[in-house]
Design a protein around this motif. Structure first.
Motif, PDB file in Angstrom:
ATOM      1  N   PHE A 132     -15.152  -1.969  84.940  1.00  0.00           N
ATOM      2  CA  PHE A 132     -15.135  -3.265  84.278  1.00  0.00           C
ATOM      3  C   PHE A 132     -16.431  -3.427  83.482  1.00  0.00           C
ATOM      4  O   PHE A 132     -17.468  -2.881  83.842  1.00  0.00           O
ATOM      5  CB  PHE A 132     -14.983  -4.408  85.296  1.00  0.00           C
ATOM      6  N   PRO A 133     -16.352  -4.157  82.367  1.00  0.00           N
ATOM      7  CA  PRO A 133     -17.560  -4.356  81.557  1.00  0.00           C
ATOM      8  C   PRO A 133     -18.531  -5.299  82.275  1.00  0.00           C
ATOM      9  O   PRO A 133     -18.105  -6.219  82.968  1.00  0.00           O
ATOM     10  CB  PRO A 133     -17.029  -4.980  80.271  1.00  0.00           C
ATOM     11  N   SER A 134     -19.806  -5.054  82.113  1.00  0.00           N
ATOM     12  CA  SER A 134     -20.794  -5.930  82.743  1.00  0.00           C
ATOM     13  C   SER A 134     -21.732  -6.510  81.687  1.00  0.00           C
ATOM     14  O   SER A 134     -21.953  -5.909  80.643  1.00  0.00           O
ATOM     15  CB  SER A 134     -21.594  -5.176  83.796  1.00  0.00           C
ATOM     16  N   VAL A 135     -22.226  -7.702  81.984  1.00  0.00           N
ATOM     17  CA  VAL A 135     -23.140  -8.409  81.090  1.00  0.00           C
ATOM     18  C   VAL A 135     -24.307  -8.890  81.936  1.00  0.00           C
ATOM     19  O   VAL A 135     -24.123  -9.324  83.075  1.00  0.00           O
ATOM     20  CB  VAL A 135     -22.447  -9.624  80.420  1.00  0.00           C
ATOM     21  N   ILE A 136     -25.513  -8.816  81.383  1.00  0.00           N
ATOM     22  CA  ILE A 136     -26.705  -9.325  82.056  1.00  0.00           C
ATOM     23  C   ILE A 136     -27.170 -10.543  81.270  1.00  0.00           C
ATOM     24  O   ILE A 136     -27.545 -10.432  80.109  1.00  0.00           O
ATOM     25  CB  ILE A 136     -27.823  -8.269  82.095  1.00  0.00           C
ATOM     26  N   PHE A 137     -27.122 -11.699  81.904  1.00  0.00           N
ATOM     27  CA  PHE A 137     -27.557 -12.934  81.263  1.00  0.00           C
ATOM     28  C   PHE A 137     -29.027 -13.166  81.579  1.00  0.00           C
ATOM     29  O   PHE A 137     -29.433 -13.069  82.731  1.00  0.00           O
ATOM     30  CB  PHE A 137     -26.734 -14.126  81.763  1.00  0.00           C
ATOM     31  N   GLU A 138     -29.811 -13.475  80.575  1.00  0.00           N
ATOM     32  CA  GLU A 138     -31.236 -13.783  80.752  1.00  0.00           C
ATOM     33  C   GLU A 138     -31.559 -15.019  79.940  1.00  0.00           C
ATOM     34  O   GLU A 138     -31.326 -15.058  78.734  1.00  0.00           O
ATOM     35  CB  GLU A 138     -32.097 -12.608  80.311  1.00  0.00           C
ATOM     36  N   GLN A 139     -32.062 -16.028  80.608  1.00  0.00           N
ATOM     37  CA  GLN A 139     -32.365 -17.291  79.940  1.00  0.00           C
ATOM     38  C   GLN A 139     -33.559 -17.177  78.993  1.00  0.00           C
ATOM     39  O   GLN A 139     -33.621 -17.872  77.991  1.00  0.00           O
ATOM     40  CB  GLN A 139     -32.613 -18.364  80.991  1.00  0.00           C
ATOM     41  N   SER A 140     -34.490 -16.303  79.311  1.00  0.00           N
ATOM     42  CA  SER A 140     -35.680 -16.121  78.464  1.00  0.00           C
ATOM     43  C   SER A 140     -35.368 -15.236  77.265  1.00  0.00           C
ATOM     44  O   SER A 140     -34.308 -14.623  77.188  1.00  0.00           O
ATOM     45  CB  SER A 140     -36.809 -15.479  79.270  1.00  0.00           C
ATOM     46  N   ALA A 141     -36.329 -15.138  76.374  1.00  0.00           N
ATOM     47  CA  ALA A 141     -36.177 -14.304  75.184  1.00  0.00           C
ATOM     48  C   ALA A 141     -36.430 -12.829  75.481  1.00  0.00           C
ATOM     49  O   ALA A 141     -36.206 -11.973  74.637  1.00  0.00           O
ATOM     50  CB  ALA A 141     -37.140 -14.776  74.092  1.00  0.00           C
ATOM     51  N   LYS A 142     -36.909 -12.528  76.689  1.00  0.00           N
ATOM     52  CA  LYS A 142     -37.207 -11.160  77.120  1.00  0.00           C
ATOM     53  C   LYS A 142     -36.662 -10.951  78.525  1.00  0.00           C
ATOM     54  O   LYS A 142     -36.548 -11.893  79.293  1.00  0.00           O
ATOM     55  CB  LYS A 142     -38.732 -10.965  77.185  1.00  0.00           C
ATOM     56  N   ILE A 143     -36.383  -9.709  78.862  1.00  0.00           N
ATOM     57  CA  ILE A 143     -35.941  -9.392  80.217  1.00  0.00           C
ATOM     58  C   ILE A 143     -37.103  -9.636  81.191  1.00  0.00           C
ATOM     59  O   ILE A 143     -38.259  -9.556  80.809  1.00  0.00           O
ATOM     60  CB  ILE A 143     -35.443  -7.925  80.306  1.00  0.00           C
ATOM     61  N   GLY A 144     -36.792  -9.977  82.404  1.00  0.00           N
ATOM     62  CA  GLY A 144     -37.840 -10.122  83.411  1.00  0.00           C
ATOM     63  C   GLY A 144     -37.732 -11.363  84.262  1.00  0.00           C
ATOM     64  O   GLY A 144     -38.421 -11.473  85.266  1.00  0.00           O
ATOM     65  N   GLY A 145     -36.900 -12.308  83.870  1.00  0.00           N
ATOM     66  CA  GLY A 145     -36.753 -13.521  84.674  1.00  0.00           C
ATOM     67  C   GLY A 145     -38.093 -14.187  84.923  1.00  0.00           C
ATOM     68  O   GLY A 145     -38.893 -14.369  83.999  1.00  0.00           O
ATOM     69  N   GLN A 146     -38.375 -14.500  86.165  1.00  0.00           N
ATOM     70  CA  GLN A 146     -39.636 -15.152  86.528  1.00  0.00           C
ATOM     71  C   GLN A 146     -40.853 -14.298  86.193  1.00  0.00           C
ATOM     72  O   GLN A 146     -41.935 -14.826  85.975  1.00  0.00           O
ATOM     73  CB  GLN A 146     -39.651 -15.472  88.026  1.00  0.00           C
ATOM     74  N   TRP A 147     -40.694 -12.986  86.161  1.00  0.00           N
ATOM     75  CA  TRP A 147     -41.834 -12.100  85.915  1.00  0.00           C
ATOM     76  C   TRP A 147     -42.252 -12.092  84.453  1.00  0.00           C
ATOM     77  O   TRP A 147     -43.310 -11.570  84.114  1.00  0.00           O
ATOM     78  CB  TRP A 147     -41.529 -10.692  86.410  1.00  0.00           C
ATOM     79  N   TYR A 148     -41.454 -12.625  83.577  1.00  0.00           N
ATOM     80  CA  TYR A 148     -41.826 -12.791  82.160  1.00  0.00           C
ATOM     81  C   TYR A 148     -42.602 -14.099  82.072  1.00  0.00           C
ATOM     82  O   TYR A 148     -42.037 -15.169  81.925  1.00  0.00           O
ATOM     83  CB  TYR A 148     -40.570 -12.783  81.294  1.00  0.00           C
ATOM     84  N   THR A 149     -43.919 -14.011  82.196  1.00  0.00           N
ATOM     85  CA  THR A 149     -44.748 -15.205  82.360  1.00  0.00           C
ATOM     86  C   THR A 149     -44.788 -16.105  81.135  1.00  0.00           C
ATOM     87  O   THR A 149     -45.137 -17.272  81.250  1.00  0.00           O
ATOM     88  CB  THR A 149     -46.187 -14.836  82.763  1.00  0.00           C
TER      89      THR A 149
END
Length: 105
Positions: free
Chosen positions: A5-22
């Motif tokens: 099945f196809p997978s998608v990664i949603f990221e709210q920030s403009a860069k990958i990293g979630g909370q670690w993208y300071t």
């Protein structure tokens, strides 16, 4: 797609990293932050941290690791950056899910 099945990664920030993208608008992290778990525990078994990572990594080292992970495993094409997930619910007509999100493009 490896599991059929196809997978998608949603990221709210403009860069990958979630909370670690300071620099992310919603990150609660600060630039001098260190993880309180060891580098052995803050990585996936399929990709270890590089040798120069501290025992208790700095936030920027974890963010860099997540960037490297995306590159190593070809995940960039599956990313939807600057995209907020609004809701997730079961699709009553199938075995899947309906995901409502903002269009980050």
């Amino acid at each position: 797609a490896d599991e059929g099945f196809p997978s998608v990664i949603f990221e709210q920030s403009a860069k990958i990293g979630g909370q670690w993208y300071t620099d992310g608008m919603r990150s609660g992290m600060w630039s001098s932050l260190r993880a309180n778990t060891s580098s052995l525990m803050t990585c996936f078994s399929c990709l270890r941290h590089s040798n120069d990572v501290l025992i208790f990594p700095r936030g920027e080292q974890i963010a860099g690791y997540l960037e490297r992970f995306c590159d190593e495993f070809g995940l960039r094409e599956r990313l939807k950056l600057s995209t907020e997930v609004i809701s997730v619910s079961r699709d009553p007509t199938s075995d899947g899910y309906e995901i409502a999100y903002t269009d980050g493009s």
